[in-house]
Design a protein around this motif. Structure first.
Motif, mmCIF file in Angstrom:
data_model
loop_
_atom_site.group_PDB
_atom_site.id
_atom_site.type_symbol
_atom_site.label_atom_id
_atom_site.label_comp_id
_atom_site.label_asym_id
_atom_site.label_seq_id
_atom_site.Cartn_x
_atom_site.Cartn_y
_atom_site.Cartn_z
ATOM 1 N N ARG A 5 -12.556 42.625 -20.675
ATOM 2 C CA ARG A 5 -13.100 43.984 -20.749
ATOM 3 C C ARG A 5 -12.076 44.927 -21.368
ATOM 4 O O ARG A 5 -12.410 45.763 -22.202
ATOM 5 C CB ARG A 5 -13.488 44.477 -19.357
ATOM 6 N N ALA A 6 -10.817 44.774 -20.988
ATOM 7 C CA ALA A 6 -9.752 45.626 -21.539
ATOM 8 C C ALA A 6 -9.608 45.400 -23.042
ATOM 9 O O ALA A 6 -9.408 46.349 -23.801
ATOM 10 C CB ALA A 6 -8.434 45.348 -20.823
ATOM 11 N N GLU A 7 -9.729 44.144 -23.473
ATOM 12 C CA GLU A 7 -9.613 43.840 -24.901
ATOM 13 C C GLU A 7 -10.766 44.457 -25.685
ATOM 14 O O GLU A 7 -10.558 45.016 -26.770
ATOM 15 C CB GLU A 7 -9.594 42.331 -25.122
ATOM 16 N N ARG A 8 -11.985 44.364 -25.140
ATOM 17 C CA ARG A 8 -13.141 44.945 -25.825
ATOM 18 C C ARG A 8 -13.012 46.466 -25.897
ATOM 19 O O ARG A 8 -13.337 47.079 -26.921
ATOM 20 C CB ARG A 8 -14.435 44.539 -25.121
ATOM 21 N N GLU A 9 -12.509 47.068 -24.825
ATOM 22 C CA GLU A 9 -12.316 48.514 -24.841
ATOM 23 C C GLU A 9 -11.264 48.897 -25.879
ATOM 24 O O GLU A 9 -11.424 49.890 -26.600
ATOM 25 C CB GLU A 9 -11.891 49.019 -23.468
ATOM 26 N N ALA A 10 -10.218 48.112 -25.993
ATOM 27 C CA ALA A 10 -9.172 48.393 -26.982
ATOM 28 C C ALA A 10 -9.745 48.346 -28.402
ATOM 29 O O ALA A 10 -9.393 49.179 -29.243
ATOM 30 C CB ALA A 10 -8.024 47.402 -26.834
ATOM 31 N N VAL A 11 -10.646 47.393 -28.653
ATOM 32 C CA VAL A 11 -11.275 47.299 -29.973
ATOM 33 C C VAL A 11 -12.115 48.542 -30.233
ATOM 34 O O VAL A 11 -12.077 49.113 -31.330
ATOM 35 C CB VAL A 11 -12.134 46.016 -30.088
ATOM 36 N N ARG A 12 -12.879 48.985 -29.224
ATOM 37 C CA ARG A 12 -13.702 50.183 -29.401
ATOM 38 C C ARG A 12 -12.832 51.417 -29.662
ATOM 39 O O ARG A 12 -13.154 52.248 -30.511
ATOM 40 C CB ARG A 12 -14.587 50.408 -28.171
ATOM 41 N N ARG A 13 -11.727 51.524 -28.955
ATOM 42 C CA ARG A 13 -10.837 52.676 -29.167
ATOM 43 C C ARG A 13 -10.178 52.615 -30.546
ATOM 44 O O ARG A 13 -9.997 53.636 -31.193
ATOM 45 C CB ARG A 13 -9.804 52.766 -28.049
ATOM 46 N N GLN A 14 -9.855 51.426 -30.997
ATOM 47 C CA GLN A 14 -9.299 51.278 -32.346
ATOM 48 C C GLN A 14 -10.354 51.691 -33.370
ATOM 49 O O GLN A 14 -10.041 52.352 -34.367
ATOM 50 C CB GLN A 14 -8.855 49.842 -32.573
ATOM 51 N N ALA A 15 -11.592 51.310 -33.119
ATOM 52 C CA ALA A 15 -12.685 51.692 -34.020
ATOM 53 C C ALA A 15 -12.804 53.207 -34.105
ATOM 54 O O ALA A 15 -13.070 53.756 -35.177
ATOM 55 C CB ALA A 15 -13.999 51.075 -33.550
ATOM 56 N N ALA A 16 -12.591 53.904 -32.995
ATOM 57 C CA ALA A 16 -12.660 55.367 -33.003
ATOM 58 C C ALA A 16 -11.631 55.942 -33.976
ATOM 59 O O ALA A 16 -11.915 56.906 -34.694
ATOM 60 C CB ALA A 16 -12.432 55.928 -31.595
ATOM 61 N N GLY A 17 -10.468 55.337 -34.020
ATOM 62 C CA GLY A 17 -9.452 55.769 -34.980
ATOM 63 C C GLY A 17 -9.890 55.534 -36.413
ATOM 64 O O GLY A 17 -9.666 56.369 -37.292
ATOM 65 N N TRP A 18 -10.539 54.411 -36.640
ATOM 66 C CA TRP A 18 -11.041 54.125 -37.985
ATOM 67 C C TRP A 18 -12.145 55.092 -38.374
ATOM 68 O O TRP A 18 -12.214 55.525 -39.512
ATOM 69 C CB TRP A 18 -11.526 52.686 -38.075
ATOM 70 N N PHE A 19 -13.019 55.441 -37.408
ATOM 71 C CA PHE A 19 -14.062 56.435 -37.693
ATOM 72 C C PHE A 19 -13.408 57.741 -38.145
ATOM 73 O O PHE A 19 -13.849 58.369 -39.103
ATOM 74 C CB PHE A 19 -14.929 56.722 -36.464
ATOM 75 N N ALA A 20 -12.350 58.145 -37.429
ATOM 76 C CA ALA A 20 -11.654 59.400 -37.754
ATOM 77 C C ALA A 20 -11.040 59.356 -39.151
ATOM 78 O O ALA A 20 -10.894 60.395 -39.802
ATOM 79 C CB ALA A 20 -10.577 59.690 -36.709
ATOM 80 N N GLN A 21 -10.692 58.166 -39.603
ATOM 81 C CA GLN A 21 -10.112 57.999 -40.940
ATOM 82 C C GLN A 21 -11.184 57.883 -42.018
ATOM 83 O O GLN A 21 -10.862 57.780 -43.199
ATOM 84 C CB GLN A 21 -9.236 56.752 -40.980
ATOM 85 N N GLY A 22 -12.449 57.849 -41.594
ATOM 86 C CA GLY A 22 -13.537 57.768 -42.560
ATOM 87 C C GLY A 22 -13.895 56.363 -43.005
ATOM 88 O O GLY A 22 -14.567 56.178 -44.019
ATOM 89 N N VAL A 23 -13.453 55.359 -42.247
ATOM 90 C CA VAL A 23 -13.772 53.971 -42.592
ATOM 91 C C VAL A 23 -15.267 53.748 -42.355
ATOM 92 O O VAL A 23 -15.826 54.190 -41.357
ATOM 93 C CB VAL A 23 -12.916 52.998 -41.743
ATOM 94 N N SER A 24 -15.909 53.034 -43.250
ATOM 95 C CA SER A 24 -17.349 52.795 -43.162
ATOM 96 C C SER A 24 -17.693 51.855 -42.001
ATOM 97 O O SER A 24 -16.864 51.046 -41.570
ATOM 98 C CB SER A 24 -17.870 52.181 -44.462
ATOM 99 N N VAL A 25 -18.929 51.971 -41.519
ATOM 100 C CA VAL A 25 -19.386 51.104 -40.429
ATOM 101 C C VAL A 25 -19.269 49.620 -40.805
ATOM 102 O O VAL A 25 -18.744 48.826 -40.014
ATOM 103 C CB VAL A 25 -20.818 51.472 -39.984
#
Length: 61
Positions: A5-25
């Motif tokens: 669960r912690a690993e999956r949450e870490a991936v989601r939080r990393q994705a949030a950083g990518w969203f902020a950088q404008g990375v595409s879905v």
């Protein structure tokens, strides 16, 4: 919190950083090898509640 669960949450939080950088879905989905459907959901939650909205939920336990 369990390790998986912690690993999956870490991936989601990393994705949030990518969203902020404008990375595409599609690119966000490719990096950790998850479905675009999941990433669209993460992006929606992130937009509505910020990075904290991507935290693992233990409701109902």
């Amino acid at each position: 919190m369990r390790a998986g669960r912690a690993e999956r949450e870490a991936v989601r939080r990393q994705a949030a950083g990518w969203f902020a950088q404008g990375v595409s879905v599609p690119e966000v989905a490719r990096r950790p090898r998850v479905s675009q459907t999941a990433v669209y959901g993460w992006r929606k939650r992130s937009r509505a509640g910020g990075e904290d909205a991507l935290a693992s939920s233990v409701a109902g336990r």
